[in-house]
Structure formats: structure tokens, C-alpha cells
Write an enzyme that holds these catalytic residues in place. Structure first.
Site, PDB file in Angstrom:
ATOM      1  N   CYS A   7       2.438   0.479   1.157  1.00 56.26           N
ATOM      2  CA  CYS A   7       1.084   0.742   1.084  1.00 56.26           C
ATOM      3  C   CYS A   7       0.583   0.938   2.823  1.00 56.26           C
ATOM      4  O   CYS A   7       1.205   1.259   3.574  1.00 56.26           O
ATOM      5  CB  CYS A   7       0.637  -0.858   0.478  1.00 56.26           C
ATOM      6  N   ARG A  13       0.114  -5.213  -1.744  1.00 60.84           N
ATOM      7  CA  ARG A  13       0.026  -4.668  -2.973  1.00 60.84           C
ATOM      8  C   ARG A  13       1.524  -4.297  -2.624  1.00 60.84           C
ATOM      9  O   ARG A  13       2.587  -3.908  -3.669  1.00 60.84           O
ATOM     10  CB  ARG A  13      -0.318  -3.224  -2.602  1.00 60.84           C
ATOM     11  N   ASP A 123      -7.183  -2.288  -2.775  1.00 63.63           N
ATOM     12  CA  ASP A 123      -6.519  -2.902  -1.668  1.00 63.63           C
ATOM     13  C   ASP A 123      -7.149  -3.757  -2.172  1.00 63.63           C
ATOM     14  O   ASP A 123      -8.672  -4.383  -1.769  1.00 63.63           O
ATOM     15  CB  ASP A 123      -7.006  -1.686  -0.489  1.00 63.63           C
TER      16      ASP A 123
END
Ligand code: 4NP
Length: 158
Positions: A7, A13, A123
Site C-alpha cells: 500500500c 491496509r 485508504d
């Protein structure tokens, strides 16, 4: 199989993706290496975000020992599969990889869940706790598919 989850920051994440897939692979008896990295390098050496740690813990997964590292070009050679959480992450990976870019190894994680949909894991960095739960759910579903798809026979569940 060596898998890298990627990420931007490697604190929200991809640490969840690493923890979830490691957990499922171990449960399935698969001897996979699963790690994670971030493209922007802003959080190198940091533990995962508190809310990522919280949602993981609520689901029985401990990710607090993970430490963020930056994605490097050599990762394209070191791993068999690299899963990007989002399309902006793939753009960053391409830039960092330069001549080492290998399209065939890099996939959007959610394309395992919905092939060809090219969806990104949102996100959660600028949001609140519910966003982290949503992200957990999406990553968890995609990781379940990965285990089913790549488990060697005869243990294959599908
Ligand atoms: P992640 O979230 O890519 O899921 O780890 C982010 C964390 C930090 C930043 C961006 C995204 N940042 O710009 O610092």
C-alpha cells in the site's frame, strides 16, 4: 509461494493484508512467505496504525510486531506475487521498479475477489474507525479467495 502486500504507507491496509493472509495460510497448512511494504516511505520502522491493530485484534489476528518498510525495485524479483491495495499504489510501484517492473507478478488485491473490476481497497488513513472495519472485511474476503485459488490439491477447498 512468496507474496508481498503493498500500500502507500505500510501502516493501514497492507499490514492487515499481511496479517490476514498469514493467518489463513497457517490455518490451511500452507508454507507461504507473506510480507508487506509501502511505496511512500513516510512511516518506515513504525508499527501498524492503532486502528488497524485494533480491528485485527478483534478478529483474532496480532499484527503489532510488524514494522513498516519501503517498497524497493528488488521486490519484483524477490516475490512471486505482489498485491497492490489500490491503483495509485501500482503507479508508485511502477515508478520505483523502473526496469525491474514485471506486470505479470503485480495484481490489484480486489481483482482476486471480483476479477477485472479493478477496484481499490479504500485508504482509511484520513477516516475514522468504521473505515478500518470496512477495509478489514474487503481484504479478508480477497485473502479467502487467494487461499482457495492457490492451495495445492488435494487440500483445495473449491
Ligand atoms: P496505507 O495508508 O497506505 O493503507 O498504509 C496510508 C498511511 C499513511 C499515508 C497514506 C496512506 N501517508 O500519506 O502518510
Amino acid at each position: 509461494m512468496k507474496i508481498l502486500m503493498v500500500c502507500l504507507g505500510n501502516i493501514c491496509r497492507s499490514p492487515l493484508a499481511e496479517g490476514i493472509l498469514k493467518h489463513k495460510a497457517a490455518a490451511a497448512g500452507l508454507n507461504w512467505v507473506i510480507e508487506s511494504a509501502g511505496t511512500n516511505g513516510y512511516h518506515i520502522g513504525e508499527a501498524p496504525h492503532k486502528l488497524s491493530q485494533k480491528v485485527a485484534t478483534l478478529n483474532g489476528i496480532n499484527i503489532c510486531e510488524q514494522r513498516a518498510r519501503q517498497f524497493v525495485a528488488a521486490d519484483l524479483e524477490a516475490y512471486d506475487k505482489l498485491y497492490a491495495m489500490a491503483d495509485d499504489v501500482i503507479a508508485d510501484m511502477k515508478r520505483i521498479a523502473g526496469s525491474k517492473w514485471n506486470e505479470s507478478k503485480v495484481h490489484l488485491l480486489l481483482n482476486e475477489l471480483n476479477p477485472g473490476s479493478n477496484e481499490s481497497v479504500p485508504d482509511p488513513w484520513y477516516g475514522t474507525e468504521p473505515g478500518y472495519h470496512d477495509v478489514y472485511k474487503l481484504i479478508n474476503e480477497a485473502c479467502e479467495f487467494i487461499i482457495e485459488k492457490y492451495s495445492p490439491m488435494p487440500d483445495k477447498k473449491v
